[in-house]
Design an enzyme around this catalytic site. Structure first.
Site, PDB file in Angstrom:
ATOM      1  CG  ASP A 142       0.830   6.249   3.065  1.00  0.00           C
ATOM      2  OD1 ASP A 142      -0.393   6.151   3.281  1.00  0.00           O
ATOM      3  OD2 ASP A 142       1.539   7.153   3.547  1.00  0.00           O
ATOM      4  CE  LYS A 189       2.293   5.112  11.760  1.00  0.00           C
ATOM      5  NZ  LYS A 189       1.002   4.672  11.155  1.00  0.00           N
ATOM      6  CG  ASP A 203      -0.246  -0.012   2.531  1.00  0.00           C
ATOM      7  OD1 ASP A 203       1.008  -0.124   2.548  1.00  0.00           O
ATOM      8  OD2 ASP A 203      -0.930   0.079   3.568  1.00  0.00           O
TER       9      ASP A 203
END
Length: 239
Positions: free
Chosen positions: A221, A165, A114
């Site tokens: 992505d 993240k 992806d």
């Protein structure tokens, strides 16, 4: 035109996810078949493998696997396509462990299906062979790593840690979701249960040597509707 030599180990593509965040724009399609200019997004990754010299690819599937197999068939030009279908969701590590039955080589390239990084994969393969460690990762330099989580690298290119993240913002090198793993290393993934490569396996492998190959190649992505909407402009390149 000089053709590239064939790569003597397969590519394994992780294409089994549910694509939950894209359901609003792709209600009837698995994420790897997301249309981009009338072609499945996954076909651009297969094109990249062909251009770099790969001749065999194994697709790890679960969600709507029959739809993907029907769309792609068993060849993409000179690239032979094989399928490893999870009977239940096994996450990234479990999918890799299941696919090892089909790898039949001392190492393999591993890609998330992806995302796309325009890095020269044959050069990445040469880097992996040269350093002799059991694993390599493509690290993309980006101006803001907060969305992805930056890689913490040692001066010799070893990965020291994976940052979460949003842990910090600013320029950094991120995980592009492209790896080369020695099959002997991948055999240490527990079999028959869901396993996360990112949170379970990579931290345990760091002492054995996970080397980063840094590049400034373009990366995108399609994990969210916003990023998916930018794919066509990404393919157009700068300007």
């Amino acid at each position: 035109m000089i053709s590239k030599p064939a790569i003597d180990f397969p590519a394994v593509l992780l294409a089994g996810g549910f694509g939950t965040r894209l359901r609003g724009v792709l209600p009837d399609l698995p994420k790897p078949l997301a249309p981009v200019r009338g072609r499945p997004f996954l076909s651009y990754l297969l094109d990249q493998l062909v251009a770099a010299g790969w001749t065999r690819a194994i697709l790890c599937l679960h969600y709507k696997s029959e739809q993907i197999i029907q769309a792609l068939g068993h060849r993409h030009g000179p690239l032979k396509l094989e399928y490893s279908v999870e009977p239940e969701p096994l996450r990234t590590g479990g999918a890799v462990r299941l696919a090892l039955n089909k790898v039949d080589a001392p190492r393999f390239l591993l890609l998330n299906a992806d995302s796309f990084c325009a890095a020269p994969l044959a050069d990445f393969a040469a880097f992996h062979r040269a350093h002799g460690k059991p694993a390599s990762i493509v690290a993309v330099r980006v101006p803001d790593s907060a969305r992805y989580g930056a890689l913490e690298l040692a001066h010799d290119g070893r990965v020291r840690a994976f940052a979460e993240k949003n842990a910090s913002s600013g320029a950094g090198s991120i995980n592009a979701g492209i790896y080369i793993l020695e099959s002997a290393l991948a055999e240490s993934i527990p079999a028959g249960r869901p396993v996360s490569l990112e949170s379970e396996m990579f931290p345990s492998w760091l002492p054995r040597g996970l080397m980063a190959w840094e590049t400034s190649a373009a990366f995108i992505d399609i994990g969210t509707p916003e990023s998916y909407s930018r794919v066509e402009s990404y393919l157009d390149g700068p300007g």
